[in-house]
Write an enzyme that holds these catalytic residues in place. Structure first.
Site, PDB file in Angstrom:
ATOM      1  CG  HIS A  37      -1.803  -0.993   1.463  1.00 32.68           C
ATOM      2  ND1 HIS A  37      -1.896  -1.994   2.346  1.00 32.68           N
ATOM      3  CD2 HIS A  37      -3.025  -1.298   0.668  1.00 32.68           C
ATOM      4  CE1 HIS A  37      -2.848  -2.869   2.089  1.00 32.68           C
ATOM      5  NE2 HIS A  37      -3.685  -2.543   1.197  1.00 32.68           N
ATOM      6  CE  LYS A 149      -1.963 -10.376  -3.467  1.00 35.17           C
ATOM      7  NZ  LYS A 149      -3.027  -9.891  -2.472  1.00 35.17           N
ATOM      8  CD  GLN A 153      -9.381  -4.020  -6.634  1.00 36.95           C
ATOM      9  OE1 GLN A 153      -9.957  -4.400  -6.021  1.00 36.95           O
ATOM     10  NE2 GLN A 153      -8.186  -3.376  -6.290  1.00 36.95           N
ATOM     11  CB  SER A 186      -4.733  -6.677   4.565  1.00 38.65           C
ATOM     12  OG  SER A 186      -4.240  -5.426   3.753  1.00 38.65           O
ATOM     13  NE  ARG A 187      -9.359 -11.260   2.670  1.00 39.38           N
ATOM     14  CZ  ARG A 187      -9.939 -10.212   1.757  1.00 39.38           C
ATOM     15  NH1 ARG A 187      -9.164 -10.038   0.538  1.00 39.38           N
ATOM     16  NH2 ARG A 187     -11.050  -9.857   1.802  1.00 39.38           N
TER      17      ARG A 187
HETATM   18  P1  AMP Z   1      -6.562  -3.541  -0.442  1.00 34.11           P
HETATM   19  O1  AMP Z   1      -6.368  -2.561   0.881  1.00 34.11           O
HETATM   20  O2  AMP Z   1      -6.415  -4.802  -0.417  1.00 34.11           O
HETATM   21  O3  AMP Z   1      -7.817  -3.086  -1.068  1.00 34.11           O
HETATM   22  O4  AMP Z   1      -5.482  -2.704  -1.358  1.00 34.11           O
HETATM   23  C1  AMP Z   1      -5.440  -1.299  -1.889  1.00 34.11           C
HETATM   24  C2  AMP Z   1      -4.549  -1.329  -2.889  1.00 34.11           C
HETATM   25  O5  AMP Z   1      -3.117  -1.633  -2.633  1.00 34.11           O
HETATM   26  C3  AMP Z   1      -5.091  -2.156  -4.125  1.00 34.11           C
HETATM   27  O6  AMP Z   1      -4.991  -1.349  -5.264  1.00 34.11           O
HETATM   28  C4  AMP Z   1      -4.171  -3.370  -4.002  1.00 34.11           C
HETATM   29  O7  AMP Z   1      -3.647  -3.804  -5.365  1.00 34.11           O
HETATM   30  C5  AMP Z   1      -2.806  -2.686  -3.550  1.00 34.11           C
HETATM   31  N1  AMP Z   1      -2.023  -3.690  -3.063  1.00 34.11           N
HETATM   32  C6  AMP Z   1      -2.306  -4.562  -1.927  1.00 34.11           C
HETATM   33  N2  AMP Z   1      -1.289  -5.552  -2.058  1.00 34.11           N
HETATM   34  C7  AMP Z   1      -0.386  -5.085  -2.620  1.00 34.11           C
HETATM   35  C8  AMP Z   1       1.210  -5.460  -2.933  1.00 34.11           C
HETATM   36  N3  AMP Z   1       1.623  -6.429  -2.418  1.00 34.11           N
HETATM   37  N4  AMP Z   1       2.118  -4.887  -3.809  1.00 34.11           N
HETATM   38  C9  AMP Z   1       1.420  -3.717  -4.271  1.00 34.11           C
HETATM   39  N5  AMP Z   1       0.125  -3.206  -4.227  1.00 34.11           N
HETATM   40  C10 AMP Z   1      -0.564  -3.816  -3.415  1.00 34.11           C
END
Ligand code: AMP
Length: 283
Positions: A37, A149, A153, A186-187
């Site tokens: 993030h 990732k 989406q 996050s998971r």
């Molecule tokens: P989320 O909080 O999981 O909805 O993710 C928010 C954003 O962070 C989304 O655009 C995800 O694709 C990005 N994101 C999550 N994990 C990663 C990662 N390991 N590397 C790069 N971007 C990430």
């Protein structure tokens, strides 16, 4: 750092920035922030005059049996991380503010959202496209940053922004990984030690496939078979080799592709992917 809790407040802040001719970079998240993030937030800070992040665990993208209630919500720690990289405002609306009684409007992006995660989580992209539209309407960014990732989406959001003339540049950032290759998520905090070890077969299989692609393997079935074999120790949700933009299955690899996997481990559902372009460098 400013914290805005409703669309009206958020829009007023953004209107003031735009009034001063500042460009706004935006990073939508569900919180529980990690280095992945923060790489998006750093890019938003670097490439725009001001940067906003949102923290909102979006109920409409979770099915009833999924982990909405137990999703981690370390709000104070997240705020400190965003402040640390120079984000100037955080949009943190409430579920009731986002979805008041009698809420009835949804955004559906056809085709590109139908396979892969859309196949196993049919509710998911409708929820994502809807919430991202609402966040865009409140934040009014010039550029919005998403991670590879969640490659499908990104494809869905790019298509939506184009089709609905949103006038927002969608920037896709590379996957940030743990030193051993596991894609940050996050998971990952849900994983037991045993599942954490098992989870490595996702990235390992993808990297092996990437080496074969670089060596000139063009046959999609052969690549998919190899990845499936490498993931024999986990319950596979899907292994898909698709066109990187349309998400349509590919048989022979002649242009940019996405090789994406999802697995249901006992403690968490995990996704990962690589992109490959036989004519150039990896996207
Ligand atoms: P989320 O909080 O999981 O909805 O993710 C928010 C954003 O962070 C989304 O655009 C995800 O694709 C990005 N994101 C999550 N994990 C990663 C990662 N390991 N590397 C790069 N971007 C990430």
């Amino acid at each position: 750092m400013k914290v805005l809790n409703c669309p009206e407040e958020m829009r007023a802040w953004s209107d003031a920035q735009r009034g001063r001719h500042k460009t706004i970079g935006f990073v939508p998240t569900m919180g529980a922030l990690h280095a992945g993030h923060l790489s998006l937030a750093e890019a938003a800070v670097r490439e725009n005059d001001t940067a906003v992040a949102s923290i909102f665990v979006n109920p409409t993208q979770f099915a009833p049996h999924e982990d909405f209630n137990r999703y981690p919500r370390p709000f104070e720690a997240d705020m400190a991380k965003l402040e640390g990289v120079g984000v100037e405002a955080v949009y943190a609306p409430s579920p009731a503010g986002m979805y008041p009684e009698e809420y009835s409007t949804y955004v559906i992006v056809e085709q590109v959202s139908e396979g892969l995660c859309g196949g196993s989580r049919p509710h998911f992209f409708r929820g994502v496209a809807t919430v991202v539209t609402k966040l865009f309407n409140a934040v009014k960014p010039h550029r919005a940053y998403f991670g590879q990732k969640d490659a499908q989406q990104c494809a869905v959001i790019k298509r939506m922004a184009r089709d609905l003339d949103m006038g927002i540049e969608i920037v896709e950032m590379p996957i940030v990984r743990e030193p051993d290759g596991l894609a940050m998520s996050s998971r990952n905090v849900y994983l037991t030690e045993e599942d954490r070890k098992r989870a490595l077969c996702l990235s390992r299989s993808l990297f092996e496939a990437e080496a074969r692609l670089r060596d000139g393997e063009h046959d999609a079935d052969s690549i998919v078979r190899g990845v499936r074999d490498g993931m024999a120790g986990v319950e596979i949700d899907y292994v898909a080799l698709v066109d990187a933009e349309t998400m349509r299955p590919v048989r022979e690899i002649t242009g940019p592709i996405l090789l994406a996997v999802a697995a249901q481990l006992p403690t968490a559902r995990l996704i990962d992917n690589i992109k490959f372009d036989p004519k150039g460098t990896n996207a």
